[in-house]
Design a protein around this motif. Structure first.
Motif, PDB file in Angstrom:
ATOM      1  N   ALA A  87      86.624  15.390  56.191  1.00  0.00           N
ATOM      2  CA  ALA A  87      87.658  15.260  55.166  1.00  0.00           C
ATOM      3  C   ALA A  87      87.572  13.876  54.558  1.00  0.00           C
ATOM      4  CB  ALA A  87      89.038  15.488  55.788  1.00  0.00           C
ATOM      5  N   SER A  88      87.963  13.776  53.302  1.00  0.00           N
ATOM      6  CA  SER A  88      87.844  12.506  52.601  1.00  0.00           C
ATOM      7  C   SER A  88      88.681  11.425  53.269  1.00  0.00           C
ATOM      8  CB  SER A  88      88.263  12.676  51.143  1.00  0.00           C
ATOM      9  OG  SER A  88      88.199  11.443  50.468  1.00  0.00           O
ATOM     10  N   ASP A  89      89.908  11.724  53.668  1.00  0.00           N
ATOM     11  CA  ASP A  89      90.763  10.717  54.288  1.00  0.00           C
ATOM     12  C   ASP A  89      90.203  10.283  55.626  1.00  0.00           C
ATOM     13  OD1 ASP A  89      92.392  10.826  52.135  1.00  0.00           O
ATOM     14  OD2 ASP A  89      93.870  12.180  53.072  1.00  0.00           O
ATOM     15  N   ASP A  90      89.712  11.277  56.417  1.00  0.00           N
ATOM     16  CA  ASP A  90      89.141  10.929  57.719  1.00  0.00           C
ATOM     17  C   ASP A  90      87.903  10.058  57.544  1.00  0.00           C
ATOM     18  OD1 ASP A  90      91.111  12.377  58.896  1.00  0.00           O
ATOM     19  OD2 ASP A  90      89.881  14.187  59.197  1.00  0.00           O
ATOM     20  N   ALA A  91      87.073  10.396  56.574  1.00  0.00           N
ATOM     21  CA  ALA A  91      85.870   9.619  56.326  1.00  0.00           C
ATOM     22  C   ALA A  91      86.226   8.200  55.915  1.00  0.00           C
ATOM     23  CB  ALA A  91      85.017  10.287  55.254  1.00  0.00           C
ATOM     24  N   ALA A  92      87.224   8.053  55.066  1.00  0.00           N
ATOM     25  CA  ALA A  92      87.638   6.726  54.625  1.00  0.00           C
ATOM     26  C   ALA A  92      88.154   5.893  55.797  1.00  0.00           C
ATOM     27  CB  ALA A  92      88.709   6.831  53.547  1.00  0.00           C
ATOM     28  N   GLU A  93      88.944   6.549  56.691  1.00  0.00           N
ATOM     29  CA  GLU A  93      89.448   5.821  57.848  1.00  0.00           C
ATOM     30  C   GLU A  93      88.306   5.414  58.780  1.00  0.00           C
ATOM     31  OE1 GLU A  93      92.385   8.159  59.717  1.00  0.00           O
ATOM     32  OE2 GLU A  93      93.822   8.015  58.065  1.00  0.00           O
ATOM     33  N   GLU A  94      87.344   6.329  58.925  1.00  0.00           N
ATOM     34  CA  GLU A  94      86.200   6.008  59.780  1.00  0.00           C
ATOM     35  C   GLU A  94      85.405   4.839  59.210  1.00  0.00           C
ATOM     36  OE1 GLU A  94      82.271   8.221  61.690  1.00  0.00           O
ATOM     37  OE2 GLU A  94      83.659   9.318  60.392  1.00  0.00           O
ATOM     38  N   GLU A  95      85.213   4.864  57.867  1.00  0.00           N
ATOM     39  CA  GLU A  95      84.508   3.753  57.236  1.00  0.00           C
ATOM     40  C   GLU A  95      85.282   2.454  57.412  1.00  0.00           C
ATOM     41  OE1 GLU A  95      84.130   4.970  53.239  1.00  0.00           O
ATOM     42  OE2 GLU A  95      82.994   6.783  53.749  1.00  0.00           O
ATOM     43  N   LEU A  96      86.586   2.516  57.214  1.00  0.00           N
ATOM     44  CA  LEU A  96      87.408   1.320  57.369  1.00  0.00           C
ATOM     45  C   LEU A  96      87.335   0.784  58.796  1.00  0.00           C
ATOM     46  CD1 LEU A  96      89.391  -0.679  56.161  1.00  0.00           C
ATOM     47  CD2 LEU A  96      91.243   0.920  56.672  1.00  0.00           C
ATOM     48  N   ALA A  97      87.389   1.735  59.754  1.00  0.00           N
ATOM     49  CA  ALA A  97      87.307   1.297  61.148  1.00  0.00           C
ATOM     50  C   ALA A  97      85.968   0.633  61.433  1.00  0.00           C
ATOM     51  CB  ALA A  97      87.511   2.492  62.080  1.00  0.00           C
ATOM     52  N   ALA A  98      84.890   1.202  60.848  1.00  0.00           N
ATOM     53  CA  ALA A  98      83.570   0.597  61.059  1.00  0.00           C
ATOM     54  C   ALA A  98      83.500  -0.792  60.437  1.00  0.00           C
ATOM     55  CB  ALA A  98      82.492   1.506  60.472  1.00  0.00           C
ATOM     56  N   LEU A  99      84.058  -0.933  59.235  1.00  0.00           N
ATOM     57  CA  LEU A  99      84.054  -2.239  58.582  1.00  0.00           C
ATOM     58  C   LEU A  99      84.888  -3.252  59.363  1.00  0.00           C
ATOM     59  CD1 LEU A  99      84.343  -1.225  54.833  1.00  0.00           C
ATOM     60  CD2 LEU A  99      82.340  -2.111  56.013  1.00  0.00           C
ATOM     61  N   LEU A 100      86.050  -2.776  59.868  1.00  0.00           N
ATOM     62  CA  LEU A 100      86.882  -3.679  60.663  1.00  0.00           C
ATOM     63  C   LEU A 100      86.164  -4.116  61.932  1.00  0.00           C
ATOM     64  CD1 LEU A 100      90.383  -1.993  60.300  1.00  0.00           C
ATOM     65  CD2 LEU A 100      89.588  -4.114  59.238  1.00  0.00           C
ATOM     66  N   THR A 101      85.436  -3.153  62.546  1.00  0.00           N
ATOM     67  CA  THR A 101      84.668  -3.513  63.734  1.00  0.00           C
ATOM     68  C   THR A 101      83.613  -4.558  63.399  1.00  0.00           C
ATOM     69  OG1 THR A 101      85.015  -1.324  64.688  1.00  0.00           O
ATOM     70  CG2 THR A 101      83.180  -2.628  65.564  1.00  0.00           C
ATOM     71  N   GLU A 102      82.954  -4.354  62.250  1.00  0.00           N
ATOM     72  CA  GLU A 102      81.943  -5.315  61.820  1.00  0.00           C
ATOM     73  C   GLU A 102      82.569  -6.678  61.531  1.00  0.00           C
ATOM     74  OE1 GLU A 102      78.437  -5.769  58.397  1.00  0.00           O
ATOM     75  OE2 GLU A 102      79.573  -3.894  58.626  1.00  0.00           O
ATOM     76  N   LEU A 103      83.738  -6.645  60.880  1.00  0.00           N
ATOM     77  CA  LEU A 103      84.440  -7.908  60.603  1.00  0.00           C
ATOM     78  C   LEU A 103      84.850  -8.601  61.891  1.00  0.00           C
ATOM     79  CD1 LEU A 103      86.699  -6.945  57.553  1.00  0.00           C
ATOM     80  CD2 LEU A 103      84.716  -8.473  57.550  1.00  0.00           C
ATOM     81  N   ASP A 104      85.338  -7.786  62.867  1.00  0.00           N
ATOM     82  CA  ASP A 104      85.716  -8.374  64.151  1.00  0.00           C
ATOM     83  C   ASP A 104      84.515  -9.019  64.832  1.00  0.00           C
ATOM     84  OD1 ASP A 104      88.310  -7.596  63.775  1.00  0.00           O
ATOM     85  OD2 ASP A 104      88.143  -5.760  64.981  1.00  0.00           O
ATOM     86  N   THR A 105      83.375  -8.348  64.732  1.00  0.00           N
ATOM     87  CA  THR A 105      82.155  -8.906  65.328  1.00  0.00           C
ATOM     88  C   THR A 105      81.775 -10.218  64.646  1.00  0.00           C
ATOM     89  OG1 THR A 105      81.376  -6.688  65.886  1.00  0.00           O
ATOM     90  CG2 THR A 105      79.734  -8.459  65.850  1.00  0.00           C
ATOM     91  N   LEU A 106      81.840 -10.191  63.298  1.00  0.00           N
ATOM     92  CA  LEU A 106      81.533 -11.411  62.563  1.00  0.00           C
ATOM     93  C   LEU A 106      82.521 -12.528  62.898  1.00  0.00           C
ATOM     94  CD1 LEU A 106      80.669  -9.968  59.044  1.00  0.00           C
ATOM     95  CD2 LEU A 106      79.087 -10.958  60.714  1.00  0.00           C
ATOM     96  N   ALA A 107      83.808 -12.165  63.017  1.00  0.00           N
ATOM     97  CA  ALA A 107      84.816 -13.170  63.361  1.00  0.00           C
ATOM     98  C   ALA A 107      84.553 -13.745  64.751  1.00  0.00           C
ATOM     99  CB  ALA A 107      86.219 -12.559  63.289  1.00  0.00           C
ATOM    100  N   ALA A 108      84.170 -12.863  65.693  1.00  0.00           N
ATOM    101  CA  ALA A 108      83.868 -13.349  67.042  1.00  0.00           C
ATOM    102  C   ALA A 108      82.650 -14.275  67.026  1.00  0.00           C
ATOM    103  CB  ALA A 108      83.624 -12.160  67.981  1.00  0.00           C
ATOM    104  N   ASP A 109      81.616 -13.860  66.253  1.00  0.00           N
ATOM    105  CA  ASP A 109      80.433 -14.721  66.149  1.00  0.00           C
ATOM    106  C   ASP A 109      80.788 -16.057  65.505  1.00  0.00           C
ATOM    107  OD1 ASP A 109      78.947 -12.720  67.270  1.00  0.00           O
ATOM    108  OD2 ASP A 109      78.131 -11.978  65.373  1.00  0.00           O
ATOM    109  N   HIS A 110      81.658 -16.000  64.461  1.00  0.00           N
ATOM    110  CA  HIS A 110      82.075 -17.231  63.803  1.00  0.00           C
ATOM    111  C   HIS A 110      82.837 -18.138  64.757  1.00  0.00           C
ATOM    112  CE1 HIS A 110      84.860 -19.694  61.340  1.00  0.00           C
ATOM    113  NE2 HIS A 110      83.791 -19.825  60.554  1.00  0.00           N
ATOM    114  N   GLN A 111      83.729 -17.533  65.555  1.00  0.00           N
ATOM    115  CA  GLN A 111      84.493 -18.328  66.505  1.00  0.00           C
ATOM    116  C   GLN A 111      83.587 -18.940  67.559  1.00  0.00           C
ATOM    117  OE1 GLN A 111      87.771 -19.097  66.317  1.00  0.00           O
ATOM    118  NE2 GLN A 111      87.346 -20.500  68.011  1.00  0.00           N
TER     119      GLN A 111
END
Length: 420
Positions: free
Chosen positions: A123-147
Motif C-alpha cells: 500500500a502507498s501509505d505503508d510503503a511511505a512509512e517503510e521508506e521513512l523508517a529506512a531514512l530515519l534509520t540511515e539518519l540515526d546511523t549517520l548521527a551516531a557516526d557523527h557523534q
C-alpha cells in the motif's frame, strides 16, 4: 523481460507519481532506502512536465539475471510528452538516485540483489512509512557516526591541548632557566661592589635585546693606590655578546693602564693603541672619572662619550663637557682632563646614550635627564638610577642598551657606601 506500467492513463500530479513509484518499487522488491531515493528522483524529473499540465507515464522493467545469485536489473522509465531531456549527466546526475536521459524522458537502472516476489504488493501509505523508517534509520546511523567522530575529535583536541600545555610549561621553564643564566652572567660581568667611606654608588643596566645578558654598555670601578675611586663607562659599537666582549676588552685595558700609573689624559689614547692591534674593528666611547672621597676632587677624561652630569645640592644641574675621541676613532684620546669638585650631597651621574637618545633627540634627552636627576637626587642612592631610567623610557623610539651610574658624596670620612 518483465514489464509493469502503473495505470492505464498518464499521471497528472506529484502524489500520483510518488504512489506509482512506491508500488512498482515494492512489487519488484526494492529496499526501502533505494525506494525512497527513487521516489524523490522520479518526482523531481516529472515536476516540470506536470507543472506544464502534461501527464507522465512510469514503467518498470526487470531484465534477466546476469549471475545465478543475482536478481537482474530493474529499469524505471519516466516518459514525458515534453521535449527530450538534455543528454549527458546534467541535473540528472545530481538526483538522490542518478538517472540517464532518454529520448522520451529518463531511465533509472537499479541492480536487484535477489529475485523479486512477483506477488509482492504494498500500500502507498505503508510503503511511505517503510521508506521513512529506512531514512530515519540511515539518519540515526549517520548521527551516531557523527557523534563518534565528534567524540574522537574532542579526545584528539584534548590530547593536543594537553600537549600544548606541556610545551608551554616546558617553554616557561626554559625561559626561567635562560633568564637565571643571563642574570648570573650579567652579575659575573659586573665589577665587585665598592665600600668606600664618604661615597655612595649605584648602577642600573638594561640591554636593548632582552634575550642577551648585556650589550656593549659596561662599567668598571676600583680604588687606586692613592685612595681615589676610578670609574670607567664604556659604550662599544653594536649589541649583544660581541659588543660585550669589546666593552670588556676596553674596561680591562683601562684598568691595567690606570693601575700602572698612566696619566689620566693618556689612558683613552693608549687603550686605543693597545686594542687596535688586537681588534682593528673595535670602536667604543669611553668616559673616565676619578673622585677623591676625602677632598671631593673630581677628574674627568672623555673619548666621544656623553658628558657627565652633576646635580648640586646648592645650585642647578651641570653637564661637564670634555672634548675627545673614543677607542678606534681617528686621533683617539681625551684632549684634556677636566678638574672639578663634589661637595657633600652632590650627585654625579655617568651614563650611556641609550638613556638620553631613546626618542632620537639627544638635546631633548639631556634636558629631560637633568630634570629627572634633580627630581630624584634626594632618594636613597640605590633607587636613583632605576627611577631616572624609568622616567627617560616612558616613550622609546630608539631602543638601545642603557647604563646609568650614580655617585654621591657623603659628609665625613665614615660615610656609608651602598651599591646595586
Amino acid at each position: 523481460m518483465t514489464e509493469h506500467t502503473y495505470g492505464e492513463h498518464p499521471l497528472s500530479t506529484l502524489p500520483e507519481v510518488r504512489r506509482a513509484v512506491r508500488r512498482l518499487a515494492a512489487r519488484h522488491g526494492l529496499p526501502a532506502g533505494i525506494r525512497a531515493r527513487l521516489t524523490v528522483s522520479v518526482a523531481a524529473v516529472a515536476r516540470a512536465a506536470l507543472e506544464d499540465g502534461q501527464g507522465v507515464r512510469i514503467t518498470a522493467r526487470r531484465g534477466p539475471k546476469e549471475e545465478p545469485a543475482g536478481g537482474g536489473t530493474l529499469t524505471f522509465t519516466l516518459t514525458t510528452p515534453t521535449a527530450p531531456l538534455p543528454a549527458g549527466p546534467g541535473p540528472l546526475a545530481g538526483l538522490p538516485l542518478p538517472a540517464v536521459a532518454t529520448e522520451g524522458g529518463a531511465d533509472w537502472h537499479i541492480a536487484l540483489p535477489s529475485p523479486p516476489d512477483e506477488l509482492e504488493t504494498a500500500a502507498s501509505d505503508d510503503a511511505a512509512e517503510e521508506e521513512l523508517a529506512a531514512l530515519l534509520t540511515e539518519l540515526d546511523t549517520l548521527a551516531a557516526d557523527h557523534q563518534q567522530l565528534k567524540d574522537e575529535l574532542d579526545e584528539t583536541n584534548s590530547g593536543v591541548l594537553a600537549l600544548y600545555v606541556q610545551l608551554e610549561e616546558r617553554d616557561e621553564q626554559l625561559r626561567r632557566a635562560h633568564g637565571q643564566m643571563l642574570r648570573e652572567l650579567e652579575d659575573a660581568l659586573r665589577p665587585a661592589p665598592l665600600t668606600v667611606p664618604g661615597l655612595e654608588l649605584a648602577v642600573h643596566y638594561a640591554p636593548a635585546d632582552t634575550d642577551a645578558p648585556t650589550g656593549g654598555d659596561l662599567y668598571d670601578w676600583f680604588v687606586l693606590p692613592d685612595g681615589s675611586v676610578h670609574i670607567t663607562v664604556v659604550d662599544a659599537l653594536g649589541h649583544g655578546v660581541g659588543s660585550t666582549r669589546a666593552a670588556l676588552d676596553v674596561t680591562h685595558t683601562v684598568r691595567t693602564l690606570a693601575l700602572d700609573g698612566y696619566p689620566m689624559k693618556a689612558i683613552v689614547g693608549r687603550a686605543s693603541e693597545v686594542l687596535g692591534g688586537m681588534d682593528p674593528d673595535l670602536m667604543a666611547t669611553v668616559l673616565l672619572a676619578r673622585v677623591d672621597p676625602a677632598t671631593g676632587e673630581l677628574l674627568l677624561a672623555n673619548g666621544s662619550h656623553p658628558p657627565a652630569l652633576v646635580v648640586r645640592t646648592d645650585g642647578p644641574t651641570e653637564y661637564l663637557e670634555v672634548p675627545g675621541r673614543g677607542v678606534g676613532y681617528p686621533l683617539p684620546g681625551s684632549e684634556q682632563v677636566l678638574r672639578g669638585h663634589l661637595d657633600p650631597g652632590d650627585l654625579l651621574m655617568l651614563y650611556t646614550d641609550g638613556l638620553t637618545e631613546s626618542r632620537r633627540d639627544p638635546l631633548e634627552g639631556e634636558l629631560r635627564l637633568a630634570a629627572s636627576a634633580t627630581r630624584h637626587a634626594g632618594r636613597p642612592i640605590d633607587e636613583i638610577p632605576g627611577a631616572i631610567a624609568q622616567d627617560m623610557h616612558t616613550v622609546v623610539h630608539h631602543p638601545d642598551d642603557t647604563l646609568a651610574l650614580t655617585l654621591r658624596r657623603r659628609p665625613g670620612p665614615d660615610g656609608a657606601s651602598r651599591t646595586v
